[in-house]
Design a protein around this motif. Structure first.
Motif, short mmCIF file in Angstrom:
data_model
loop_
_atom_site.label_atom_id
_atom_site.label_comp_id
_atom_site.label_asym_id
_atom_site.label_seq_id
_atom_site.Cartn_x
_atom_site.Cartn_y
_atom_site.Cartn_z
N ILE A 219 69.80 46.01 33.94
CA ILE A 219 68.65 45.63 34.59
C ILE A 219 67.34 46.49 33.90
O ILE A 219 66.48 46.04 33.67
CB ILE A 219 68.55 45.21 35.93
CG1 ILE A 219 69.74 44.16 36.17
CG2 ILE A 219 67.25 44.97 36.42
CD1 ILE A 219 69.79 43.74 37.65
N TRP A 220 67.52 47.86 34.16
CA TRP A 220 66.38 48.62 34.09
C TRP A 220 66.02 48.71 32.53
O TRP A 220 64.63 48.77 32.44
CB TRP A 220 66.81 50.09 34.59
CG TRP A 220 65.62 50.99 34.58
CD1 TRP A 220 65.03 51.92 33.79
CD2 TRP A 220 64.58 50.89 35.58
NE1 TRP A 220 64.09 52.59 34.14
CE2 TRP A 220 63.53 51.99 35.26
CE3 TRP A 220 64.12 50.12 36.68
CZ2 TRP A 220 62.25 51.89 36.04
CZ3 TRP A 220 63.22 50.12 37.40
CH2 TRP A 220 62.15 51.05 36.94
N PHE A 292 60.93 47.05 57.43
CA PHE A 292 60.02 48.03 57.13
C PHE A 292 59.01 47.43 56.17
O PHE A 292 58.14 48.26 55.64
CB PHE A 292 60.65 49.34 56.44
CG PHE A 292 61.59 50.03 57.13
CD1 PHE A 292 61.67 49.81 58.51
CD2 PHE A 292 62.66 50.71 56.56
CE1 PHE A 292 62.66 50.65 59.33
CE2 PHE A 292 63.83 51.38 57.30
CZ PHE A 292 63.51 51.14 58.71
N GLY A 293 58.91 46.17 56.09
CA GLY A 293 58.10 45.37 55.31
C GLY A 293 57.93 45.60 53.83
O GLY A 293 56.94 45.34 53.15
N THR A 294 59.34 45.70 52.94
CA THR A 294 59.25 45.86 51.91
C THR A 294 59.95 44.83 51.44
O THR A 294 61.37 44.56 51.39
CB THR A 294 60.22 47.24 51.44
OG1 THR A 294 59.65 48.31 52.38
CG2 THR A 294 60.21 47.45 50.08
N PRO A 295 59.19 43.87 50.30
CA PRO A 295 60.04 42.87 49.63
C PRO A 295 61.22 43.34 48.74
O PRO A 295 61.02 44.44 48.44
CB PRO A 295 58.91 42.21 49.03
CG PRO A 295 57.64 42.47 49.81
CD PRO A 295 58.00 43.99 50.02
N SER A 296 62.03 42.56 48.62
CA SER A 296 63.27 42.92 47.59
C SER A 296 63.52 41.80 46.78
O SER A 296 63.23 40.70 46.66
CB SER A 296 64.47 43.19 48.57
OG SER A 296 64.91 41.90 49.22
N VAL A 297 64.51 42.31 45.74
CA VAL A 297 65.16 41.51 44.56
C VAL A 297 66.26 41.72 44.81
O VAL A 297 66.74 42.82 44.71
CB VAL A 297 64.43 41.53 43.19
CG1 VAL A 297 65.20 40.32 42.40
CG2 VAL A 297 62.89 41.48 43.33
N THR A 298 67.27 40.63 45.13
CA THR A 298 68.81 40.89 45.11
C THR A 298 69.47 39.66 44.49
O THR A 298 68.69 38.86 44.02
CB THR A 298 68.91 41.07 46.62
OG1 THR A 298 70.60 41.52 46.60
CG2 THR A 298 69.07 39.76 47.52
N SER A 299 70.87 39.92 44.54
CA SER A 299 71.58 38.64 44.13
C SER A 299 72.13 37.64 45.23
O SER A 299 71.61 38.05 46.24
CB SER A 299 73.08 39.55 43.55
OG SER A 299 73.75 39.99 44.66
N TYR A 315 62.74 37.41 45.95
CA TYR A 315 63.45 36.74 45.07
C TYR A 315 65.06 37.04 45.32
O TYR A 315 65.44 38.17 45.47
CB TYR A 315 62.98 36.97 43.74
CG TYR A 315 61.67 36.56 43.52
CD1 TYR A 315 61.39 35.22 43.48
CD2 TYR A 315 60.72 37.27 43.25
CE1 TYR A 315 60.00 34.59 43.42
CE2 TYR A 315 59.37 36.96 43.06
CZ TYR A 315 59.09 35.83 43.10
OH TYR A 315 57.79 35.19 42.86
N ILE A 316 65.94 35.97 44.97
CA ILE A 316 67.34 36.11 44.73
C ILE A 316 67.73 35.55 43.14
O ILE A 316 67.24 34.60 42.92
CB ILE A 316 68.03 35.17 45.77
CG1 ILE A 316 67.75 35.61 47.16
CG2 ILE A 316 69.51 35.19 45.40
CD1 ILE A 316 68.21 34.56 48.17
N SER A 317 68.31 36.54 42.59
CA SER A 317 68.51 36.24 41.10
C SER A 317 69.97 36.74 40.69
O SER A 317 70.08 37.92 41.10
CB SER A 317 67.28 36.66 40.16
OG SER A 317 67.71 36.52 38.93
N ASP A 318 70.64 36.33 39.95
CA ASP A 318 71.77 36.82 39.54
C ASP A 318 71.70 36.73 37.68
O ASP A 318 72.75 37.37 37.29
CB ASP A 318 73.11 35.66 39.69
CG ASP A 318 73.22 35.40 41.28
OD1 ASP A 318 73.14 36.61 41.99
OD2 ASP A 318 73.34 34.53 41.61
N PHE A 323 66.13 38.87 37.05
CA PHE A 323 65.91 39.62 37.76
C PHE A 323 64.62 40.85 37.42
O PHE A 323 64.12 41.15 38.28
CB PHE A 323 67.42 40.41 38.04
CG PHE A 323 67.48 41.36 39.31
CD1 PHE A 323 66.75 42.62 39.25
CD2 PHE A 323 68.14 40.86 40.25
CE1 PHE A 323 66.95 43.47 40.44
CE2 PHE A 323 68.41 41.70 41.56
CZ PHE A 323 67.73 43.05 41.26
N ALA A 324 64.70 41.11 36.21
CA ALA A 324 63.78 41.97 35.62
C ALA A 324 62.37 41.44 35.95
O ALA A 324 61.53 42.07 36.31
CB ALA A 324 64.14 42.48 34.30
#
Length: 406
Positions: A219-220, A292-299, A315-318, A323-324
């Motif tokens: 991903i990176w 802690f108020g931090t949005p996330s991107v996960t699977s 967001y949720i992405s596989d 994802f990127a």
């Protein structure tokens, strides 16, 4: 009068809790605090060695115990607990039959943390390219342990449903009790005051190890190519040589090891990334990100059983490419970010607040105390498994004990 006043509770820990290292450690400390708040006398016992990061367990009696040794029999007979909590099914396998033999009237509670057989089936499917097989050897052991106990605490509604539909576990043997969040008012940084992406997790936990390797190698590169100003900060206890080797400042990918405070590193980040490819239960890092108020991107697996009917806090992405892209969009767009943050607060408020669960948890245990024999009569499979397990394990343990004397 407190609900557990004059009640003795024995907790048999798989390890000594490290709340700053893992969600499992935080979960155990929540249970200990809950029992203490309600007047219980608590003894925590484990075969594991303490580490420098183990919690002190103030106000709790502590006991080191030994596998395959009759010294545990003397210990538990003298203690005569009213309730025994097994931390993961492996401790029930090791000590459940001894508790049954010497404290037959004690309520036996299993805390799964997550469904190990589900996590293992997913791991083999991803890393070994094997067909997904839920009826694996681990399931034989884990489901038997669930049946032998009077109730099992589950952190995931998805896994509760799976146990009832696939493994035919009766609903009265299961109780939904996720990791909860105390109602606290936190002074959180705003969008403009936050920078960087973050990941945090215990690297002894295979899903975390795999997620960071996948993040760095797959991903990176996609994210960094489109957003070269991006910076990734990875924190986690017990990093392996492989994890440390991922540290590459030229690519703005930094591995820092253990974080002293998850609040400090998560609340200062703008977006948490967690591309979890296998696992089970609910993910402590994602729960803390919401808190802690931090949005996330996960699977999909990362978000499993967490948001219910509420919108995800990000967001949720596989898909690696998607994802990127979603990570960059969430990082750069203040409007989307602030809405995602509010989504997380709604999930916490409606699904993970402590006040949602504490009364029903107390009522469930009270009901078990008052109607234990009736429940056990309804659980014939559990009685049958305990009968045969006690006979076979008892004599194997005694044989090992005698062998160790030689």
């Amino acid at each position: 009068m407190n609900a557990f006043e004059n009640k003795r509770i024995l907790i048999i820990g798989f390890v000594w809790p490290e709340p700053k290292s893992s969600a499992a450690g935080s979960r155990m400390m929540q249970l200990i605090s809950f029992f203490k708040e309600n007047g219980a006398e608590i003894t925590f016992a484990s075969t594991a060695a303490k580490s420098e990061f183990s919690e002190d367990l103030e106000g709790v009696d502590r006991k080191f115990i030994t596998l395959n040794c009759s010294s545990f029999d003397d210990f538990v007979m003298n203690l005569q607990p009213d309730l025994v909590l097994f931390d993961r099914f492996m401790t029930e396998e090791q000590f459940g039959w001894r508790v049954k033999e010497h404290c037959p009237n004690a309520i036996r509670i299993l805390d799964t943390e997550d469904l190990h057989c589900l996590r293992e089936a997913r791991r083999l499917a991803i890393l070994k390219n094997k067909p997904f097989e839920l009826n694996n050897d681990l399931a034989m052991r884990e489901i038997a342990s669930i049946f032998r106990c009077d109730v099992t605490l589950m952190v995931s509604e998805f896994e509760m449903e799976l146990l009832q539909t696939h493994f035919k576990v009766p609903s009265f043997l299961l109780f939904y009790l996720p990791i909860w969040v105390e109602n606290t008012s936190l002074n959180l940084p705003r969008f403009e005051e936050r920078t960087d992406f973050v990941f945090i997790g215990n690297f002894l936990h295979a899903p975390n190890h795999d997620a960071v390797v996948y993040l760095k190698e797959v991903i990176w590169p996609l994210l960094f190519e489109k957003f070269p100003e991006a910076k990734m900060n990875v924190y986690g206890a017990y990093p392996t040589q492989k994890i440390n080797s991922l540290h590459q400042p030229k690519l703005n990918f930094y591995v820092y090891g253990r974080a002293e405070s998850s609040f400090e590193v998560i609340s200062k980040a703008r977006v948490l990334l967690a591309p979890i490819r296998f696992g089970a239960g609910i993910k402590g890092k994602l729960l803390e990100a919401m808190q802690f108020g931090t949005p996330s991107v996960t699977s999909t697996i990362g978000a499993e059983a967490m948001n219910g009917d509420f919108l995800w806090n990000g967001y949720i992405s596989d898909s690696p490419d998607d994802f990127a892209e979603k990570a960059i969009e969430l990082y750069q767009n203040k409007t989307i970010w602030e809405q995602a943050q509010q989504n997380g607060f709604e999930i916490i408020k409606n699904r993970f607040s402590k006040n949602i669960f504490e009364d029903s948890f107390l009522e469930m245990i009270k009901d078990k105390f008052e109607n234990l024999e009736n429940y056990r009569e309804r659980n014939f499979i559990g009685s049958m498994l305990m009968h045969h397990f006690l006979q076979s394990t008892k004599y194997m343990a005694k044989w090992i004990e005698e062998k160790n004397k030689v």
